[in-house]
Design a protein around this motif. Structure first.
Motif, PDB file in Angstrom:
ATOM      1  N   ALA A 108       1.861  -3.421 -11.217  1.00 53.91           N
ATOM      2  CA  ALA A 108       2.013  -2.028 -10.783  1.00 53.91           C
ATOM      3  C   ALA A 108       3.056  -1.922  -9.677  1.00 53.91           C
ATOM      4  CB  ALA A 108       0.674  -1.465 -10.310  1.00 53.91           C
ATOM      5  N   GLN A 119       0.811  -1.218   0.000  1.00 53.77           N
ATOM      6  CA  GLN A 119       0.000   0.000   0.000  1.00 53.77           C
ATOM      7  C   GLN A 119       0.848   1.274   0.000  1.00 53.77           C
ATOM      8  OE1 GLN A 119      -3.843  -0.208   2.343  1.00 53.77           O
ATOM      9  NE2 GLN A 119      -2.797  -2.053   3.083  1.00 53.77           N
ATOM     10  N   ILE A 173       1.299   1.161  -4.244  1.00 54.64           N
ATOM     11  CA  ILE A 173       0.117   1.341  -5.096  1.00 54.64           C
ATOM     12  C   ILE A 173      -1.025   1.928  -4.265  1.00 54.64           C
ATOM     13  CG2 ILE A 173       0.796  -0.459  -6.738  1.00 54.64           C
ATOM     14  CD1 ILE A 173      -1.260  -2.338  -5.459  1.00 54.64           C
ATOM     15  N   PRO A 174      -1.965   2.612  -4.909  1.00 57.25           N
ATOM     16  CA  PRO A 174      -3.011   3.315  -4.166  1.00 57.25           C
ATOM     17  C   PRO A 174      -4.203   2.449  -3.741  1.00 57.25           C
ATOM     18  CG  PRO A 174      -3.243   3.774  -6.500  1.00 57.25           C
ATOM     19  CD  PRO A 174      -1.981   2.955  -6.332  1.00 57.25           C
ATOM     20  N   HIS A 175      -4.262   1.197  -4.138  1.00 60.03           N
ATOM     21  CA  HIS A 175      -5.421   0.348  -3.871  1.00 60.03           C
ATOM     22  C   HIS A 175      -5.582   0.049  -2.383  1.00 60.03           C
ATOM     23  CE1 HIS A 175      -4.096  -0.228  -7.983  1.00 60.03           C
ATOM     24  NE2 HIS A 175      -5.364  -0.472  -8.277  1.00 60.03           N
ATOM     25  N   TYR A 197      -1.771   2.958 -14.701  1.00 56.94           N
ATOM     26  CA  TYR A 197      -3.135   2.799 -15.192  1.00 56.94           C
ATOM     27  C   TYR A 197      -3.174   1.717 -16.260  1.00 56.94           C
ATOM     28  CZ  TYR A 197      -3.876   7.344 -13.028  1.00 56.94           C
ATOM     29  OH  TYR A 197      -3.945   8.374 -12.135  1.00 56.94           O
ATOM     30  N   LEU A 230       6.148   0.457 -10.369  1.00 59.08           N
ATOM     31  CA  LEU A 230       6.204   1.639  -9.507  1.00 59.08           C
ATOM     32  C   LEU A 230       7.295   1.544  -8.447  1.00 59.08           C
ATOM     33  CD1 LEU A 230       2.383   2.339  -9.106  1.00 59.08           C
ATOM     34  CD2 LEU A 230       4.015   3.467 -10.645  1.00 59.08           C
ATOM     35  N   ASN A 233       9.603   6.107 -10.874  1.00 57.18           N
ATOM     36  CA  ASN A 233       8.143   6.003 -10.879  1.00 57.18           C
ATOM     37  C   ASN A 233       7.516   6.089  -9.491  1.00 57.18           C
ATOM     38  OD1 ASN A 233       8.152   5.667 -13.659  1.00 57.18           O
ATOM     39  ND2 ASN A 233       8.290   3.452 -13.516  1.00 57.18           N
ATOM     40  N   GLN A 253      -2.231  -5.330 -10.443  1.00 58.54           N
ATOM     41  CA  GLN A 253      -1.700  -4.738  -9.216  1.00 58.54           C
ATOM     42  C   GLN A 253      -0.299  -5.253  -8.917  1.00 58.54           C
ATOM     43  OE1 GLN A 253      -4.529  -4.959  -5.946  1.00 58.54           O
ATOM     44  NE2 GLN A 253      -6.172  -4.122  -7.219  1.00 58.54           N
ATOM     45  N   LYS A 304       3.946   7.660  -8.337  1.00 53.95           N
ATOM     46  CA  LYS A 304       3.068   7.775  -9.503  1.00 53.95           C
ATOM     47  C   LYS A 304       2.021   6.663  -9.461  1.00 53.95           C
ATOM     48  CE  LYS A 304       6.611   9.968 -12.313  1.00 53.95           C
ATOM     49  NZ  LYS A 304       7.424   9.878 -13.531  1.00 53.95           N
ATOM     50  N   THR A 305       1.143   6.662 -10.447  1.00 53.44           N
ATOM     51  CA  THR A 305       0.108   5.640 -10.565  1.00 53.44           C
ATOM     52  C   THR A 305       0.265   4.921 -11.892  1.00 53.44           C
ATOM     53  OG1 THR A 305      -1.415   6.962  -9.228  1.00 53.44           O
ATOM     54  CG2 THR A 305      -2.400   5.237 -10.588  1.00 53.44           C
TER      55      THR A 305
END
Length: 140
Positions: free
Chosen positions: A69, A8, A11-13, A84, A73, A78, A66, A81-82
């Motif tokens: 990502a 977490q 990544i933003p999830h 997509y 990331l 990176n 994910q 950042k996100t």
């Protein structure tokens, strides 16, 4: 190895949409191997399908994305950042994923240029392939 708190940070999830429980192997920008333990208490089993719980294929693809990502990331350039979705190609669903299964999520970045890339992704239950696909991402 990364636990859910460390994931977490990358990544933003968040619950209920964080679909990677841990990362077992990580080569930033190159490869990630993660795990998703599928339990009967997952929110989506209320409607998919009440009579026979099957993890939706789109959520298996999302779990792979994910993991990818986390991989992309984790590269210093990176961070923060996100990643997509930019496309999904060659997706094949080979077996049902049910409560009690543990998905191994393997993503290898096969092409990356500037802010666009492609990852080769495979979700397995043990040695059995459940899903395979090519995932395209854009860094924003």
């Amino acid at each position: 190895m990364l636990d859910s708190n460390q994931i977490q940070e990358i990544i933003p999830h968040r619950y209920p949409f964080l679909l990677v429980d841990k990362i077992l192997e990580l080569e930033p920008g190159k490869k990630a191997v993660g795990l998703k333990a599928v339990t009967a208490s997952e929110y989506y089993f209320q409607g998919h399908f009440p009579q026979e719980h099957v993890m939706p294929g789109v959520l298996i693809i999302e779990a792979l994305a994910q993991a990818g990502a986390v991989c992309i990331l984790s590269v210093d350039a990176n961070k923060g950042k996100t990643a997509y979705f930019a496309g999904i190609n060659k997706a094949r669903f080979k077996t049902k994923v049910k409560p009690g299964d543990v998905l191994t999520l393997e993503v290898e970045i096969i092409k990356s240029k500037a802010s666009i890339g492609i990852g080769s992704a495979i979700a397995k239950i043990g040695d059995k392939v459940a899903v395979e696909a090519e995932l395209m991402f854009a860094i924003g």
